[in-house]
Design a protein around this motif. Structure first.
Motif, mmCIF file in Angstrom:
data_model
loop_
_atom_site.group_PDB
_atom_site.id
_atom_site.type_symbol
_atom_site.label_atom_id
_atom_site.label_comp_id
_atom_site.label_asym_id
_atom_site.label_seq_id
_atom_site.Cartn_x
_atom_site.Cartn_y
_atom_site.Cartn_z
ATOM 1 N N UNK C 108 0.773 -1.219 0.000
ATOM 2 C CA UNK C 108 0.000 0.000 0.000
ATOM 3 C C UNK C 108 0.815 1.284 0.000
ATOM 4 N N UNK C 109 2.099 1.187 0.189
ATOM 5 C CA UNK C 109 2.786 2.463 0.390
ATOM 6 C C UNK C 109 2.787 3.312 -0.872
ATOM 7 N N UNK C 110 2.520 4.554 -0.702
ATOM 8 C CA UNK C 110 2.447 5.472 -1.836
ATOM 9 C C UNK C 110 3.576 6.471 -1.744
ATOM 10 N N UNK C 111 3.348 7.644 -2.279
ATOM 11 C CA UNK C 111 4.415 8.638 -2.306
ATOM 12 C C UNK C 111 4.872 9.038 -0.922
ATOM 13 N N UNK C 112 3.949 9.433 -0.102
ATOM 14 C CA UNK C 112 4.339 10.006 1.183
ATOM 15 C C UNK C 112 5.037 8.987 2.063
ATOM 16 N N UNK C 114 6.528 6.423 1.040
ATOM 17 C CA UNK C 114 7.781 6.057 0.409
ATOM 18 C C UNK C 114 8.883 7.058 0.702
ATOM 19 N N UNK C 115 8.542 8.308 0.545
ATOM 20 C CA UNK C 115 9.554 9.332 0.728
ATOM 21 C C UNK C 115 10.061 9.392 2.164
ATOM 22 N N UNK C 116 9.151 9.180 3.107
ATOM 23 C CA UNK C 116 9.543 9.373 4.499
ATOM 24 C C UNK C 116 9.993 8.095 5.169
ATOM 25 N N UNK C 117 10.513 7.199 4.376
ATOM 26 C CA UNK C 117 10.920 5.938 4.983
ATOM 27 C C UNK C 117 12.272 6.096 5.669
ATOM 28 N N UNK C 124 6.455 2.145 5.506
ATOM 29 C CA UNK C 124 6.964 1.639 4.232
ATOM 30 C C UNK C 124 8.017 0.567 4.457
#
Lengths: 272, 363, 256
Positions: C108-112, C114-117, C124
């Protein structure tokens, strides 16, 4: 311009973004002959066209052919790179100043038809474009070489088996389209001054027209060119002068949305 | 046959070895102390390169990862810059918010551009994006709202209690943001979204068959790319203090494309390196004659065969040549060269040892 | 309600009819094979089912839902996975990343996110780890451990085919469509393929729809067979029936 682009694309599936700047350099060559060496028009133009031919063949033979992975993206980037280098070269050699380009047919003399006046130059341009279109069309349809070129595009391997010298054909294609592009440049130069950015607008509009008419039909390209010119100017005359060029962009997007192959083009599906 | 339990986190974490932490620390130290060491005018150069790096990251997401092409990214740069400046001047929006908004507005346009892009491929898409870039600059240039040809002046900006004037303070903001964005992009790349992008590039059909909504991800890619470029635009405005349509040219878009190609498409490191090189090149184009050794040689050459006044154009020749040579010789660009260098230095495990298995030769 | 059925499927490309009124049903847990000489429309049928082509006419139903004409990613989400005859792998990606793409719809991980991993504990990161653990058994099952981190573009053909299969399995599908799994293999390898299919069906409770050019393999493996020729169904039934069917023999012998 559209015609030149389409010839290349139709035969080799290479969208030659360098076409504009190739033509521009050729035009500069003509200019150099005309001013520095003070030769006659015919000689200068002839020299430019010859140069253009070899530039086209050279580009293809030396650079394009050596590409290891000729994907669409890579080809686009490659031609763009070449264009950029040419642009820099022209700017470097001749400087960025704008120059007046002498031409046998004047842009200022005007002929009147009914209520409309056309400059002799524009008239000449329209005529030449039309003639070239017919010539190219006939060439592709009726001459052995033209048919060979089409065959090479649709199925290079089959073409080769049938005795078509694919490599020569491809090189020739680039040469021819380069020549046609240069004709466009030579006709454009007197209208606006000659400088390295000469063909930018023309390249964009050329692609727009080609796309409008269909990237794989020469006839479509030229018709697209006429059409685009008309639409643009109508828009400019009746709605607003400033956003004329934006129209080109919008038109492409709209046309491609509904007909991804352009108005007259045909699309080839990839088999999975 | 038991394997040692694998730590799957190793796959995605950024700092896999102790060595990486040290490299990071060193990098940070260098970055932080740079303004203290270098003379003032050099800082501007670094700011400029940092902005280019952000655009490079954006271009890499779109062109490198997803495999789409854009010849109009200068348009997004412009949108970001103008959005930020207008928000700050007309609506007195504070800088950080304006910058974020620049990214959002840009992303919105990216999304809009991404929609027709769904239908277009290859050269068609290239033309459409080219047209977009030109359209943006045309509209800006001809409308009073955006200051027309005269451009806009960027107001004094403050970030919290700090007055951002002078290259040094701007440097910390710009480079800091660049660093964070690079981390963010790298993270995105290692997770589901980044994978989906790359899948689309490698095989759209297979991606769709795996459940990837290709249309959604393609437009998303445009939006992300635009957002990054928009933020870069805002930062560009910050550092130059003045924006005008003449900055956002088609040749600039070409340069953007060139730098990710040259750096290595699909590689974040490559994009960063390529951007740094091209950014520097773009900035120094007017001053070639001042290069040590090479400068006077170029000048001499120019006088004999070319025009001296046109020397800055040599930069374009170089850029074009770099693109051409990259494609011909090392399609993976700088990153590819880097890999090759590593390969030469490290002996690699023999392939046969890895692949030989007691099977009946199904391999 | 049948598990999977195709009804009156027609596919025309311009003047060419690639599929002409093809119908068949597949029950849960079955291994169903489609056979036919080259060009008989087998892969076209697969493409219609998986949504790559829009069929000119006909219906495809899966678990009671009509799926003909839907987009490929929707069909994937319903639980149908496939492999490609000519291998459509993500060549620049590693084996594990290819498999992780198979997990795409389960994550399910999307942009947000993903970026904040940042760090192990983020959403994520946990998702990544969890899913990588899940596909590990597939990697081991298909003997891909030693190439887990290699870009698949470099791998030998046979290994690539296994990765392609692994990727489809990573989707944890209910229906697995395999397109010519034994292409380019010798007799021993083919036997392995057949064995593997049986194993998969047994251990994973997955229904298998198989395209197979090699008649012997299909007949030895499948519960039910459909034979096509020039896009038309010429015989359908048990392997025994098919093997002796005159039309089938003619189609294969006639084509050389």
């Amino acid at each position: 311009m559209a015609l030149a682009l389409v010839i290349t694309y139709k035969t080799t599936e290479v969208p030659n973004f360098a076409q504009g700047d190739m033509a521009m350099v050729s035009a500069f060559i003509a200019y150099t002959f005309l001013t520095d060496f003070e030769t006659g028009f015919i000689f200068a133009f002839g020299a430019a066209l010859v140069f253009a031919f070899f530039l086209g063949v050279g580009f293809e033979g030396l650079l394009l052919r050596r590409m290891r992975k000729p994907t669409h993206l890579n080809l686009i980037i490659m031609t763009l790179g070449f264009a950029l280098a040419l642009f820099g070269f022209a700017g470097w050699k001749w400087g960025a100043d704008q120059r007046q380009f002498p031409f046998p047919v004047s842009a200022n003399e005007v002929i009147r038809f009914g209520g409309v006046s056309i400059s002799t130059l524009s008239l000449a341009t329209i005529l030449i474009a039309g003639i070239l279109m017919l010539l190219v069309f006939a060439f592709f349809r009726f001459t052995k070489l033209g048919v060979a070129m089409q065959a090479t595009q649709q199925d290079p391997i089959a073409a080769r088996i049938n005795g078509v010298p694919a490599r020569a054909v491809v090189g020739l294609t680039f040469g021819i389209s380069s020549v046609i592009g240069t004709v466009a440049a030579l006709l454009t130069a007197p209208l606006i001054t000659l400088d390295p950015t000469l063909m930018w607008d023309a390249l964009l509009k050329g692609f727009a027209a080609a796309v409008l008419g269909g990237l794989n039909t020469p006839v479509g390209a030229v018709l697209g060119g006429y059409l685009l010119g008309v639409i643009e100017n109508l828009f400019g005359a009746y709605i607003s002068v400033e956003f004329k060029s934006v129209v080109a962009f919008l038109i492409i997007v709209i046309v491609l949305w509904f007909r991804p192959s352009g108005l007259f083009g045909r699309h080839h599906e990839r088999k999975v | 046959m038991t394997e040692p339990t694998r730590d799957h986190y190793q796959d995605i974490r950024l700092f896999t070895t102790k060595g990486s932490w040290i490299k990071l620390a060193l990098l940070l130290v260098v970055l932080i102390s740079l303004p203290l060491i270098l003379p003032g005018y050099r800082i501007f150069t670094f700011n400029y390169m940092a902005v280019f790096v952000i655009v490079g990251l954006g271009m890499n997401v779109l062109v490198g990862d997803t495999g789409q092409v854009s010849l109009g990214h200068a348009g997004f740069l412009a949108i970001g810059a103008y959005t930020m400046v207008l928000l700050m001047t007309r609506l007195a929006v504070p800088f950080p918010v304006a910058l974020v908004m620049a990214g959002f507005v840009s992303a919105l346009f990216g999304f809009l551009l991404g929609l027709p892009a769904l239908r277009l491929a290859g050269p068609y898409l290239a033309i459409a994006t080219l047209g977009f870039g030109l359209a943006v600059t045309q509209i800006i240039a001809h409308s009073a709202l955006f200051g027309g040809h005269m451009g806009l002046v960027v107001p004094d900006t403050t970030l919290g209690p700090f007055q951002l004037s002078g290259d040094v303070s701007k440097y910390y903001v710009i480079v800091g943001i660049t660093f964070l964005l690079a981390l963010g992009v790298r993270n995105l790349s290692a997770t589901r979204v980044g994978r989906a992008f790359r899948a689309i590039r490698d095989s759209e059909i297979a991606a769709a068959t795996m459940g990837v909504d290709v249309s959604y991800y393609k437009t998303l890619s445009f939006a992300v790319s635009a957002a990054l470029t928009g933020i870069a635009g805002g930062l560009l405005a910050l550092m130059t203090g003045f924006i005008s349509p003449g900055v956002f040219t088609f040749t600039l878009s070409l340069m953007f494309l060139a730098m990710v190609v040259f750096g290595g498409l699909g590689s974040i490191t490559g994009a960063v390196l390529g951007s740094i090189v091209m950014g520097y090149l773009n900035l120094e184009m007017d001053a070639f004659q001042e290069f040590p050794i090479l400068g006077p040689a170029l000048e001499g050459f120019s006088e004999r065969f070319m025009s001296t006044v046109g020397l800055p154009n040599f930069g374009w020749v170089v850029t074009g040549a770099l693109i051409v040579f990259t494609i011909l010789i090392e399609p993976r660009g700088l990153y590819g060269l880097w890999i090759r260098a590593l390969d030469i230095m490290k002996p690699s495990k023999s392939l046969d040892a890895e692949l030989s298995q007691p099977r009946s030769g199904a391999d | 309600m049948s598990f999977f059925s195709v009804d009156g499927l027609m596919m025309r490309f311009g003047g060419l009819t690639a599929l002409d009124n093809v119908s068949f049903e597949v029950d849960r847990g079955m291994i169903f094979s489609i056979i036919g000489p080259n060009g008989s429309g087998k892969s076209t049928a697969f493409n219609c089912i998986s949504g790559i082509y829009q069929p000119t006419a006909g219906k495809v139903s899966f678990e009671g839902e009509g799926i003909s004409g839907r987009a490929p990613h929707h069909i994937a989400r319903l639980g149908i996975a496939r492999t490609f005859q000519n291998i459509e792998l993500f060549n620049t990606e590693t084996t594990i990343d290819n498999l992780m793409l198979g997990r795409h719809q389960h994550m399910r991980s999307g942009i947000w996110s993903g970026v904040t991993m940042v760090g192990r504990a983020t959403k994520a990161a946990r998702e990544e780890i969890r899913n990588r653990e899940r596909v590990q058994w597939i990697i081991e099952l298909l003997d891909l451990v030693h190439v887990r981190d290699r870009p698949v573009g470099e791998l030998p053909y046979g290994t690539q085919k296994r990765v392609e299969l692994a990727r489809a399995l990573a989707m944890e599908p209910k229906l697995l469509m395999v397109d010519e799994p034994s292409a380019g293999m010798n007799a021993d390898e083919r036997a392995e393929v057949a064995e593997r299919m049986r194993e998969l069906r047994a251990e994973l409770d997955v229904t298998i729809l198989l395209i197979e050019h090699h008649v012997q393999l299909a007949i030895g493996l499948a519960d039910h067979v459909l034979a096509l020729n020039f896009g038309k169904p010429i015989a359908q039934g048990t392997p025994e029936e098919i093997r002796q069917h005159p039309e089938v023999i003619k189609a294969y012998l006639g084509d050389g």
